[in-house]
Design an enzyme around this catalytic site. Structure first.
Site, mmCIF file in Angstrom:
data_model
loop_
_atom_site.group_PDB
_atom_site.id
_atom_site.type_symbol
_atom_site.label_atom_id
_atom_site.label_comp_id
_atom_site.label_asym_id
_atom_site.label_seq_id
_atom_site.Cartn_x
_atom_site.Cartn_y
_atom_site.Cartn_z
ATOM 1 N N GLY A 16 11.887 -11.870 -15.473
ATOM 2 C CA GLY A 16 13.146 -11.480 -16.499
ATOM 3 C C GLY A 16 12.525 -11.287 -18.258
ATOM 4 N N THR A 17 11.205 -10.969 -18.363
ATOM 5 C CA THR A 17 11.021 -11.156 -19.897
ATOM 6 C C THR A 17 10.670 -9.996 -20.360
ATOM 7 O OG1 THR A 17 8.506 -11.993 -19.133
ATOM 8 C CG2 THR A 17 10.176 -13.933 -20.018
ATOM 9 N N GLN A 19 11.327 -5.331 -20.479
ATOM 10 C CA GLN A 19 12.226 -4.470 -21.390
ATOM 11 C C GLN A 19 13.381 -4.271 -21.063
ATOM 12 O OE1 GLN A 19 10.833 -1.964 -24.634
ATOM 13 N NE2 GLN A 19 8.799 -1.797 -22.918
ATOM 14 N N ILE A 20 13.273 -3.771 -18.890
ATOM 15 C CA ILE A 20 13.695 -3.581 -18.369
ATOM 16 C C ILE A 20 14.888 -5.094 -17.861
ATOM 17 C CG2 ILE A 20 15.279 -2.633 -16.400
ATOM 18 C CD1 ILE A 20 12.254 -1.522 -15.839
ATOM 19 N N ASN A 109 0.782 -3.970 -6.280
ATOM 20 C CA ASN A 109 2.429 -4.850 -5.961
ATOM 21 C C ASN A 109 2.557 -5.286 -4.674
ATOM 22 O OD1 ASN A 109 3.937 -4.302 -8.552
ATOM 23 N ND2 ASN A 109 2.644 -2.498 -9.006
ATOM 24 N N VAL A 133 12.938 -2.625 -8.428
ATOM 25 C CA VAL A 133 13.353 -1.549 -9.049
ATOM 26 C C VAL A 133 11.514 -1.420 -9.889
ATOM 27 C CG1 VAL A 133 13.530 -1.563 -11.981
ATOM 28 C CG2 VAL A 133 15.369 -2.240 -10.653
ATOM 29 N N ASN A 135 7.945 -0.758 -9.830
ATOM 30 C CA ASN A 135 7.283 1.098 -8.917
ATOM 31 C C ASN A 135 5.785 0.781 -8.493
ATOM 32 O OD1 ASN A 135 8.635 2.973 -9.301
ATOM 33 N ND2 ASN A 135 8.606 2.414 -11.547
ATOM 34 N N HIS A 191 10.692 7.869 -5.214
ATOM 35 C CA HIS A 191 10.611 7.351 -6.708
ATOM 36 C C HIS A 191 9.357 8.267 -7.194
ATOM 37 C CE1 HIS A 191 12.014 6.563 -10.757
ATOM 38 N NE2 HIS A 191 10.887 5.528 -10.378
#
Length: 330
Positions: A16-17, A19-20, A109, A133, A135, A191
């Site tokens: 939540g902090t 850029q996206i 990840n 979202v 990656n 992606h």
């Protein structure tokens, strides 16, 4: 005066902090995802240690006075963020650092999305829709999906909309037509730099794009790799990864599902089980999709692959399969 009753959706946003998320949250609260007749119970999550930054995000959302933002909490508890949610936008992920191999990024990840999937499995509503979202997005989505067996596998999506948008714009500019004249833009596979922006399916003013843009060399050797490598080009030019365009694409991707247009095609990484193209089951693979009246989606069937596209799809499939194998023991 008769007040119109609004439905309410509970939504979690991770990272939540970042850029996206910073760009996406304002579009979400404005109604760009669920529409102007839907109020939002919003939970914004980020890691412990980022409480101060989260409080700043909360201040700005409060200061916008969005009528649709029914409730807002910021939290460093993933369980708190995901409790009873209808939708989750998993934006946060570990970035690739200097000298880091892709395998290291997948492992790091993998741990993050294993945890997120496990929490969703316990806390989210059984019919919650999950948009990934962070990656490497296809594999992260696959991990989360398999760690959440109580949720519907068909409700997991990895974002390919930014790639679709990039291709959409390049075709329109090359053909010198407005953007709304370009339809049926399809991106297959992963992606990554091995994604498959399939210009053979696209239409321009209702005609096949390959007829309107007859320069096959440009399509294969300029546009195609430009889309594949656009993310790297943005980083090189801007010094940072795509943020505003990624947030816009995420809002559009979700809107295509929650507020679909009749017959609209959209590219999304979805569970490959029982797909009509012979892609192996149990992958998250990019397909052209469209929504059905039931509220479910279908993979658009029967699209032909020429030799060029078929070869590129195999390359992308090999990459996704290798990524899956590298994290399957997590």
């Amino acid at each position: 005066m008769i007040m119109k009753l609004m439905r309410t959706v509970s939504v979690a946003v991770t990272g939540g902090t970042g850029q996206i998320a910073y760009s996406f949250l304002f579009a979400l609260a404005h109604g760009d995802v669920f529409g102007s007749d839907c109020s939002i119970d919003l939970r914004v999550y980020d890691l412990p240690g980022l409480e101060r930054a989260l409080s700043g995000v909360r201040m700005e959302l409060d200061d916008c006075a969005y009528p649709l933002l029914q409730s807002l909490r910021v939290t460093t508890s993933l369980e708190d963020a995901c409790d009873g949610i209808d939708a989750a936008f998993l934006i946060g992920a570990a970035p690739r650092g200097p000298g880091m191999e892709r395998s290291d990024l997948l492992k790091r990840n993998g741990e993050i999305f294993s945890l997120q999937g496990s929490v969703l499995n316990v806390c989210a509503k059984r019919d919650a829709k999950i948009f990934v979202v962070g990656n490497p997005v296809n594999t992260n989505c696959w991990i989360a999906m398999n760690k959440a067996p109580k949720l519907n596998r068909r409700n997991f999506h990895s974002m390919l909309r930014l790639d679709q948008n990039r291709m959409h714009t390049m075709l329109a500019h090359r053909a010198e037509v407005p953007l709304d004249e370009v339809t049926n833009v399809v991106v297959w596979g992963n992606h990554s730099a091995k994604q498959v922006p399939d210009f053979t399916q696209a239409l321009i003013s209702g005609k096949p794009a390959v007829e309107v843009i007859s320069d096959r060399d440009w399509l294969e050797n300029i546009m195609f790799p430009s889309i594949q490598n656009r993310g790297s080009a943005v980083i090189e030019a801007r010094g940072k990864s795509s943020a505003g365009s990624a947030a816009r694409a995420l809002a559009e991707a979700a809107r295509s599902i929650f507020l679909p247009k009749d017959g609209e095609w959209f590219s999304s990484g979805v569970c490959s089980d029982y797909n009509p193209y012979g892609i192996p089951d149990d992958l998250i693979f990019g397909f052209p999709c469209r929504m059905l009246p039931s509220g479910d989606y279908e993979i658009v069937p029967g699209l032909p692959w020429d030799a060029f596209i078929k070869n590129k799809i195999q390359i992308s499939l090999d990459e996704i399969s290798q990524e899956k194998a590298s994290v399957s023991l997590l």
